[in-house]
Design a protein around this motif. Structure first.
Motif, short mmCIF file in Angstrom:
data_model
loop_
_atom_site.label_atom_id
_atom_site.label_comp_id
_atom_site.label_asym_id
_atom_site.label_seq_id
_atom_site.Cartn_x
_atom_site.Cartn_y
_atom_site.Cartn_z
N UNK A 73 0.82 -1.21 0.03
CA UNK A 73 0.02 0.09 -0.01
C UNK A 73 0.75 1.26 0.10
N UNK A 74 2.09 1.20 0.58
CA UNK A 74 2.91 2.23 0.65
C UNK A 74 3.56 2.70 -0.84
N UNK A 75 3.58 1.59 -1.66
CA UNK A 75 3.99 1.83 -3.00
C UNK A 75 2.85 2.52 -3.65
N UNK A 76 1.59 2.05 -3.59
CA UNK A 76 0.51 2.49 -4.30
C UNK A 76 0.18 4.00 -3.90
N UNK A 77 0.58 4.22 -2.49
CA UNK A 77 0.35 5.53 -1.99
C UNK A 77 1.27 6.51 -2.66
N UNK A 78 2.61 6.37 -2.56
CA UNK A 78 3.48 6.87 -3.38
C UNK A 78 3.26 7.38 -4.80
N UNK A 135 11.66 9.18 -12.66
CA UNK A 135 12.91 9.29 -11.60
C UNK A 135 12.28 9.79 -10.14
N UNK A 136 11.58 10.28 -9.87
CA UNK A 136 10.83 10.56 -8.47
C UNK A 136 10.48 9.26 -7.95
N UNK A 137 9.96 8.31 -8.85
CA UNK A 137 9.46 6.99 -8.15
C UNK A 137 10.63 6.06 -7.96
N UNK A 138 11.40 5.97 -8.88
CA UNK A 138 12.61 5.28 -8.72
C UNK A 138 13.48 5.62 -7.61
N UNK A 139 13.47 6.75 -7.26
CA UNK A 139 14.29 7.32 -6.16
C UNK A 139 13.83 6.85 -4.77
N UNK A 146 -7.11 0.53 -3.74
CA UNK A 146 -6.58 1.27 -2.54
C UNK A 146 -6.37 2.63 -2.92
N UNK A 147 -5.95 3.04 -4.10
CA UNK A 147 -5.62 4.27 -4.59
C UNK A 147 -6.88 5.37 -4.59
N UNK A 148 -7.78 4.59 -5.54
CA UNK A 148 -8.94 5.48 -5.45
C UNK A 148 -9.79 5.73 -3.98
N UNK A 203 0.00 16.49 0.93
CA UNK A 203 0.28 15.06 1.62
C UNK A 203 1.49 14.52 1.59
N UNK A 204 2.05 14.00 2.40
CA UNK A 204 3.14 13.09 2.48
C UNK A 204 3.11 11.67 2.91
N UNK A 205 4.02 10.73 2.61
CA UNK A 205 3.78 9.17 2.91
C UNK A 205 3.77 9.22 4.47
#
Length: 311
Positions: free
Chosen positions: A58-63, A76-80, A226-228, A289-291
């Motif tokens: 779920x953290x991956x989907x949230x990011x 790139x922001x996701x890769x990092x 989850x994302x929706x 929002x932040x993770x």
């Protein structure tokens, strides 16, 4: 005894696998598919459609959702952040256009290490977030030509319209920009979000109807649900409403033939527990929002089941 909400997901998976029409699809892998499906999830009291019959990251989907809301289209922001879900598409384009047979892992490392390389090869085109927060507009000039106008931030517009006109039937975020589909690495699958308000004042409930034109039920749908639901919860918080329902509707709803091991294993499992989401902070806007703002409680899923992504 009340049926666990995850049972409807498993029932859909079983229906597709046992009754779906077998088809050759764009990827060449082949699917079993049904036309049209609906799932409904109550989001009251922190409830979320987070599958327990296999681990959903779920953290991956949230990011990814937070990345959508930035309007960014480069991976790139996701890769990092260690998010891998979009890597295959730019990699496939790079291999096709350069002829270099570079391994996916090496390609992704170059994206992380080299900003210039990432700028050239890591962009997905005007996908999702670009349409959500910067839908392009054009103005007709006196000389007969068109020039680009100011982009439309659909997300901010919906938040404002929910505050000022909750009874409107126009609370929509649309990703299907016909004029730009050919520039996208992948046209939007979860394409249309419509929001609905029931009740008034502090008891007003915000629901979301998501229409998804194409749905990989085994790998994609757990993330999409989850994302929706997450986006609905975030918007509800921003407009001081209670979460209502997530109503998910699929068009071409399918399972890939090479996911048989995942499907057969998951259908033997029974849902367990009722995970919930706590949003620990109310940011100033939907874009802040932040993770760290999200905490999931009571999530004890069964082990993950790996399967290849169809590109």
């Amino acid at each position: 005894m009340k049926t666990h909400p995850e049972e409807q997901y498993l029932a859909l998976m079983r229906q597709i696998w046992t009754q779906g029409s077998e088809r050759i699809d764009r990827t060449g892998i082949g699917t079993r598919s049904v036309a049209g499906a609906m799932l409904r999830f109550d989001l009251a009291d922190g409830a979320m459609p987070l599958l327990t019959t296999k681990r959903v990251y779920w953290k991956t989907a949230t990011r990814e959702m937070l990345w959508f809301l930035t309007g960014e289209t480069n991976i790139r922001p996701l890769v990092l952040q260690g998010v891998k879900i979009w890597n295959e598409w730019p990699h496939a384009r790079y291999v096709k256009e350069t002829g270099e047979d570079i391994a996916l892992e090496d390609f992704v490392q170059r994206i992380a290490d080299d900003a210039d390389f990432a700028a050239k090869w890591g962009d997905l085109g005007p996908v999702y977030g670009k349409q959500w927060v910067d839908w392009p507009t054009y103005r007709y000039r006196p000389d007969g030509l068109y020039e680009k106008g100011e982009g439309i931030n659909q997300v901010a517009t919906v938040v404002e319209s929910l505050r000022t006109s909750p009874g409107s039937r126009r609370h929509i975020i649309e990703g299907w920009n016909v004029a730009e589909l050919d520039r996208m690495a992948l046209p939007p699958c979860h394409k249309t979000y419509q929001f609905h308000v029931a009740g008034e004042g502090p008891e007003a409930r915000l629901s979301c109807m998501l229409y998804q034109r194409s749905c990989d039920v085994a790998l994609g749908l757990p993330f999409n649900l989850w994302s929706a639901a997450l986006l609905t919860r975030m918007i509800a918080q921003q407009v001081d409403m209670q979460p209502g329902e997530l109503v998910w509707m699929g068009g071409d709803v399918h399972l890939y033939l090479n996911h048989e091991h995942l499907i057969e294993e998951q259908l033997t499992r029974e849902p367990q527990g009722h995970p919930s989401l706590e949003i620990v902070r109310k940011p100033e806007t939907i874009f802040d929002y932040r993770i760290e703002d999200f905490v999931v409680h009571d999530y004890a899923p069964m082990p993950p089941i790996k399967a290849p992504v169809a590109v």
